[in-house]
Design a protein around this motif. Structure first.
Motif, PDB file in Angstrom:
ATOM      1  N   UNK A  44     -26.109  14.679   8.199  1.00 56.83           N
ATOM      2  CA  UNK A  44     -27.479  15.192   8.245  1.00 56.83           C
ATOM      3  C   UNK A  44     -27.766  15.991   9.512  1.00 56.83           C
ATOM      4  N   UNK A  45     -26.853  15.976  10.466  1.00 54.35           N
ATOM      5  CA  UNK A  45     -27.102  16.640  11.739  1.00 54.35           C
ATOM      6  C   UNK A  45     -27.112  18.171  11.662  1.00 54.35           C
ATOM      7  N   UNK A  46     -26.171  18.844  10.987  1.00 52.78           N
ATOM      8  CA  UNK A  46     -26.196  20.314  10.984  1.00 52.78           C
ATOM      9  C   UNK A  46     -27.522  20.922  10.508  1.00 52.78           C
ATOM     10  N   UNK A  47     -28.133  20.435   9.408  1.00 50.07           N
ATOM     11  CA  UNK A  47     -29.426  21.017   9.024  1.00 50.07           C
ATOM     12  C   UNK A  47     -30.509  20.765  10.073  1.00 50.07           C
ATOM     13  N   UNK A  48     -30.487  19.595  10.680  1.00 48.53           N
ATOM     14  CA  UNK A  48     -31.496  19.319  11.707  1.00 48.53           C
ATOM     15  C   UNK A  48     -31.268  20.182  12.943  1.00 48.53           C
ATOM     16  N   UNK A  49     -30.008  20.444  13.268  1.00 48.03           N
ATOM     17  CA  UNK A  49     -29.707  21.309  14.410  1.00 48.03           C
ATOM     18  C   UNK A  49     -30.170  22.742  14.150  1.00 48.03           C
ATOM     19  N   UNK A  50     -30.073  23.212  12.914  1.00 49.12           N
ATOM     20  CA  UNK A  50     -30.585  24.552  12.587  1.00 49.12           C
ATOM     21  C   UNK A  50     -32.098  24.604  12.807  1.00 49.12           C
ATOM     22  N   UNK A  51     -32.783  23.522  12.421  1.00 46.78           N
ATOM     23  CA  UNK A  51     -34.232  23.482  12.631  1.00 46.78           C
ATOM     24  C   UNK A  51     -34.561  23.443  14.117  1.00 46.78           C
ATOM     25  N   UNK A  52     -33.801  22.682  14.890  1.00 46.95           N
ATOM     26  CA  UNK A  52     -34.028  22.635  16.332  1.00 46.95           C
ATOM     27  C   UNK A  52     -33.834  24.007  16.969  1.00 46.95           C
TER      28      UNK A  52
END
Length: 120
Positions: A44-52
């Motif tokens: 789940x980290x890559x999509x959240x990193x894109x949002x960050x």
């Protein structure tokens, strides 16, 4: 309870500096969890990193533009105003890294690849 999520915004500058500084902490924390031993969390980290990355841009780009405008003498924005907001939010961002009493456990169990103190 972290101050960064409980302080009032005094101006729009607070919103921009929050995005530029506090969301940078989020990026560090999420990056460290990309290697989480619990695969659904790691995935789940890559999509959240894109949002960050979007949040960071929403803070850093206006701060950069405002610093240039302040240096040019714009009466609507000053370096003093920017520095005041940075002084408000930077300590709150550092607070989000927490202390290291549990840091070894997070690394040992594979939740993160480094302790908070190493990420600062």
């Amino acid at each position: 309870m972290l101050d960064s999520f409980n302080l009032d915004y005094d101006s729009f500058i607070d919103n921009i500096v929050f995005a530029g500084l506090i969301d940078r902490v989020g990026k560090y924390q999420l990056t460290m969890q990309k290697v989480c031993a619990y695969k659904p969390m790691a995935d789940s980290m890559p999509p959240m990193l894109r949002e960050e990355a979007f949040h960071l841009a929403a803070g850093v780009i206006p701060m950069r533009r405002w610093a240039v405008r302040a240096a040019q003498g714009d009466p609507l924005i000053s370096m003093h105003m920017l520095q005041h907001a940075i002084n408000k939010w930077l300590p709150r961002g550092l607070e989000m890294f927490g202390d290291e009493r549990g840091g070894d456990t997070n690394v040992k169990f594979g939740f993160k690849d480094m302790k908070n103190n190493d990420a600062v």
